[in-house]
Design an enzyme around this catalytic site. Structure first.
Site, PDB file in Angstrom:
ATOM      1  N   GLU A  45       0.430  -1.218   0.329  1.00  0.00           N
ATOM      2  CA  GLU A  45      -0.148   0.022   0.401  1.00  0.00           C
ATOM      3  C   GLU A  45       0.884   0.805   0.577  1.00  0.00           C
ATOM      4  O   GLU A  45       1.907   1.165   0.760  1.00  0.00           O
ATOM      5  CB  GLU A  45      -1.260   0.166   1.285  1.00  0.00           C
ATOM      6  N   ASP A  56      -4.033   8.687  11.480  1.00  0.00           N
ATOM      7  CA  ASP A  56      -2.763   8.475  11.083  1.00  0.00           C
ATOM      8  C   ASP A  56      -2.145   8.991  13.124  1.00  0.00           C
ATOM      9  O   ASP A  56      -2.606   9.953  12.826  1.00  0.00           O
ATOM     10  CB  ASP A  56      -1.957   8.889  10.455  1.00  0.00           C
TER      11      ASP A  56
END
Lengths: 264, 398
Positions: A45, A56
Site C-alpha cells: 500500500e 494516523d
C-alpha cells in the site's frame, strides 16, 4: 477484463507493507517498492500524503508532512508509478484521504491509477454509503477495487454489505486506535478475528494497525489471511542515514531486506 | 429559505459525515439519537434551567447609544460576553454535556483554539463530575495562557498539540484521534458548527438560543425585527446561533465577519469564503483554505478563535446560496473595533467579537436600520494582545 492480481495473494500469512510516497525523499517511492517485492512482500500500500491525516499516529503524520515538503502530490506520484508494470508483479494499492483525491478529481484519479497498473484504493474517510451512492460507478469504470475498513464494532450486516461490493480485501483493524499503536492481542481480539473468519466471507481478510513485528504478525494472522505493517516500516525508513546516492541505495536494500526478514 | 439538514447530514452539497470506520458507530449513534434526546421535555427543562441559573441567560440586548451615534443607526449589542465563562461557548457545552450523560459517556474530550470552548467544556465537566481532556495547539497555549490556567484550575487535563500548525485545526485532528482510540466511554464535545453530522446541526440548535432571544427582545422593544444581524465567523457557532431563527426571514440581512488577518492577499488570513474551496475536512464537506493539491493551508488571525482554515457546512451553504453575506476585517481593523467598543460603551470585547464591531465602519447603514451585533465573548483573555498591540498608545484618543 484481465484477471486480478489479488487472486495471486498467498492464502495464508500474506505480508503487506504500507509506506508513504515521496518519503524519506521524493524519488524513493518506486525504488522502495522494487526492494519490497525483491524481499518477498506479497502486497504493497502506497500512501499519498495529506496535511491532516486524522486516522494516523505521529509516525505516519510526520512522513506525510515530509512528503508534502518534498513536493509529493498525486501528479508526481502517477508520474513515478508510470512504469510500475510489468516489472512489479504484486498487487499495489494507493491509500490516503479523500480531499487530495477530490481536488485531483475522483474519476481522473482512478483512471490515472488504472493506467499505472494500480489494483486497489483505500480511502479511510470515504463513507461506505458515499461509495455506494457516488463513487461506485467511477470505480466500476476502471479495474480499481475499493477496500473497506472493519473494526470490532462494525456490525455483521454492514460487514456483509462491504463483502458484497467485492472489495480488494477487507482491512481488519486490530485495535481501537490510529496507526502506529501497539497491538495487544487479547482474547477478545482473537474472538473478533475468529468471528470474521466464521462468517465465511468472499473477501480476503487483511489485518492492519499496530502490527509491528513477527510476534504480532503471527498473532493477528491466525484466523485471517494476512497483515499490513505500516508505521513500523516508515519508522525504519526514517532511520536511513543521509548518504551519497550509491551508498544510500545499498543501505536501503539492506534495511528493507532485514526489516522483512525480521517479520518472517 | 431554511437551513434544514438532510437525513445524511447535508445542507445542499455541504456537510455529511466523512469519518473513518472507527468512528462510524459513535457518529451513527449520535445521528440516530440526538434529536430525540434534545427534543425530550426533561432534557429541555434541565437545559433551560442550567442556561438560566448557571450560565446567566437570557443575555441582555443592549442599545449602544454612542456606537449608534457614531454610525448614525440603531445598534443593539447581544451580550454573550456576559455569560458564565465569558462567551457563547457555554450554550453548546451545557447542551452536549447533558447529551453525553444521557448516552452514558463518562469521559469528555474537546478541542480549543482561543481556549473559550475549552474553558466552557472544563466548566460543565466540573459541574457534572465528568473527566475532561482538552486538546490545544501549542501556539495557542502560549498566546492564551490565562485560559490554559483556567482549564487546569477547573480540573481539566490540557494536552498540548505540537503537530502541523499547532493551532485549532491540529487540536481538532488530535481530538478526533483520541475519540478513535476511546470510542466506548468518550463523547467529543465539538466547539463549533463543524465536524461530521450531526455536530453542525446539533451545535447550531444549542446556539440558536441566541437568535431566539434576539427575536423576543426585539419584540419587546416595539416589535421591530432587526434589519441586520452581524456576527464574527471562525468555525461559525455564534454566527449560526445568531442567524438561526432569521434565515427564513429574507428581510433580515445576515452578515458573517471573517478574519482577514494581515489582509486577503497577504497569505496570512483566515477569510475562508474569500480564499477557500470546497473539500473534505474534519468529517464534513465544506469550504476551507487549501492548496491546489488539496492540502489544508494554515490560517492566520490575531484572534485565536478565528484562526481556523474552514467554516461549518451551514455557512458554506448560506454563502453559496447568497443568503448570508460574508465579509472580512483585518487584524488591525479588529483592534480598532475593540478600542472603539471599550471607549464608546465600556465593553472590552474578545478579539473575535471585535471583528464584528469593526465591520460597522464599512457597513452601509441608515438611521432607519436596527442592527444587532453579537458580542460573542469578553476581552480578558486578549489583554496581553491589546497591551502589545496598543503599547504606549493604549490610552490614545481614537
Amino acid at each position: 477484463m484481465k484477471s486480478s492480481r489479488f487472486n495471486d495473494l498467498p492464502a495464508q500469512n500474506a505480508l503487506s507493507i504500507f509506506y508513504t510516497a515521496g518519503y524519506p525523499r521524493l524519488h524513493d517511492t518506486l525504488p522502495i517498492l522494487e526492494k519490497l517485492q525483491d524481499a518477498g512482500v506479497a502486497m504493497v500500500e502506497i500512501g499519498f500524503p495529506f496535511s491532516d491525516p486524522v486516522a494516523d499516529g505521529p509516525t505516519i503524520q510526520a512522513s506525510n508532512l515530509r512528503a508534502i515538503e518534498n513536493g509529493m502530490n498525486l501528479s508526481v506520484l502517477f508520474e513515478q508509478l508510470r512504469d510500475l508494470r510489468p516489472s512489479i508483479t504484486i498487487p499495489v494499492l494507493l491509500m490516503g484521504y479523500l480531499n487530495p483525491v477530490e481536488q485531483f478529481g475522483v474519476e481522473r484519479f482512478l483512471q490515472e491509477a488504472a493506467r499505472c497498473g494500480v489494483d486497489g484504493v483505500i480511502l479511510p474517510d470515504m463513507p461506505f454509503e458515499e461509495y455506494q451512492d457516488r463513487y461506485k460507478p467511477l470505480f466500476k469504470g476502471t479495474d480499481i477495487k475499493p477496500v473497506f475498513l472493519v473494526t470490532s464494532r462494525t456490525d455483521e450486516a454492514r460487514i456483509k454489505a462491504f463483502d458484497a461490493e467485492e472489495p480488494a480485501f477487507l482491512y481488519v483493524l486490530s485495535s481501537d486506535s490510529v496507526t502506529g499503536g501497539q497491538v495487544a492481542v487479547s482474547e477478545s481480539r482473537e474472538t473478533f478475528f475468529k468471528r470474521l473468519a466464521d462468517m465465511k466471507l468472499r473477501s480476503t481478510l487483511i489485518v492492519g494497525f499496530g502490527v509491528t513485528d513477527r510476534a504480532s504478525f503471527v498473532a493477528v494472522t491466525k484466523h485471517t489471511h494476512g497483515a499490513i505493517v505500516g508505521s513500523a516500516f516508515v519508522k525504519a525508513l526514517a532511520a536511513l542515514p543521509a548518504l551519497n546516492a550509491e551508498r544510500s541505495e545499498i543501505a536501503k536494500t539492506e534495511l528493507i531486506e532485514n526489516f522483512i526478514l525480521g517479520l518472517r | 429559505m431554511k437551513v434544514e439538514v438532510s437525513e445524511r447530514g447535508f445542507f445542499g452539497e455541504f456537510g455529511g459525515a466523512y469519518v473513518p470506520e472507527m468512528l462510524y458507530p459513535n457518529v451513527k449513534e449520535l445521528q440516530q439519537r440526538y434529536r430525540a434526546v434534545i427534543d425530550e421535555v426533561g432534557f429541555q427543562r434541565e437545559l433551560r434551567e442550567l442556561l438560566h441559573d448557571y450560565a446567566g441567560r437570557p443575555t441582555p440586548l443592549f442599545k449602544a447609544r454612542k456606537l449608534s451615534a457614531r454610525y448614525n443607526t440603531e445598534i443593539l449589542l447581544k451580550r454573550e460576553d456576559l455569560l458564565h465563562t465569558g462567551s457563547h461557548k457555554i450554550n453548546n457545552t451545557l447542551g452536549q454535556i447533558l447529551l453525553a450523560k444521557r448516552l452514558g459517556r463518562t469521559r469528555i474530550i474537546a478541542e480549543t483554539g482561543a481556549g473559550q470552548h475549552g474553558v466552557a467544556t472544563a466548566t460543565v465537566c466540573a459541574l457534572m463530575g465528568l473527566h475532561c481532556v482538552v486538546y490545544m495547539g501549542e501556539v495557542d497555549m502560549a498566546r492564551q495562557a490565562l485560559n490554559v490556567a483556567r482549564m487546569r484550575l477547573l480540573g481539566a487535563e490540557v494536552r498540548g498539540v505540537s503537530s502541523g500548525s499547532k493551532t485549532l485545526k491540529d487540536a481538532t485532528n488530535e481530538a478526533m484521534r483520541d475519540w478513535i482510540a476511546n470510542p466506548h466511554d468518550t463523547h467529543y464535545i465539538i466547539g463549533s458548527v463543524v465536524g461530521p453530522h450531526p455536530f453542525p446541526d446539533m451545535v447550531a440548535r444549542f446556539q440558536s438560543v441566541i437568535s431566539a432571544e434576539i427575536a423576543q427582545q426585539c419584540e419587546e422593544r416595539g416589535g421591530r425585527r432587526p434589519t441586520h444581524v452581524i456576527a464574527c465567523v471562525g468555525g461559525g457557532s455564534n454566527a449560526m446561533g445568531a442567524f438561526y431563527h432569521f434565515v427564513d426571514d429574507e428581510r433580515v440581512k445576515l452578515i458573517g465577519v471573517e478574519a482577514a488577518g494581515c489582509g486577503l492577499a497577504s497569505g496570512r488570513s483566515a477569510a475562508t469564503t474569500a480564499l477557500g474551496k470546497s473539500g473534505i475536512l474534519h468529517g464534513s464537506r465544506t469550504l476551507f483554505m487549501q492548496t491546489s493539491d488539496g492540502q489544508v493551508e494554515e490560517a492566520h488571525s490575531i484572534s485565536a478563535g478565528l484562526d481556523y482554515p474552514g467554516i461549518g457546512p451551514q455557512h458554506a451553504y448560506l454563502h453559496v446560496s447568497g443568503r448570508v453575506s460574508y465579509v472580512s476585517v483585518t487584524d488591525q481593523e479588529s483592534l480598532m473595533g475593540a478600542r472603539i467598543l471599550a471607549r464608546d460603551e465600556g465593553i472590552i470585547p474578545a478579539l473575535e467579537s471585535a471583528h464584528a464591531i469593526a465591520y460597522l465602519s464599512q457597513a452601509e447603514l441608515t438611521p432607519e436600520d436596527r442592527v444587532v451585533v453579537i458580542v460573542s465573548g469578553r476581552g480578558d483573555k486578549d489583554m496581553e494582545t491589546y497591551i502589545k498591540s496598543f503599547g504606549e498608545g493604549i490610552s490614545d484618543e481614537i
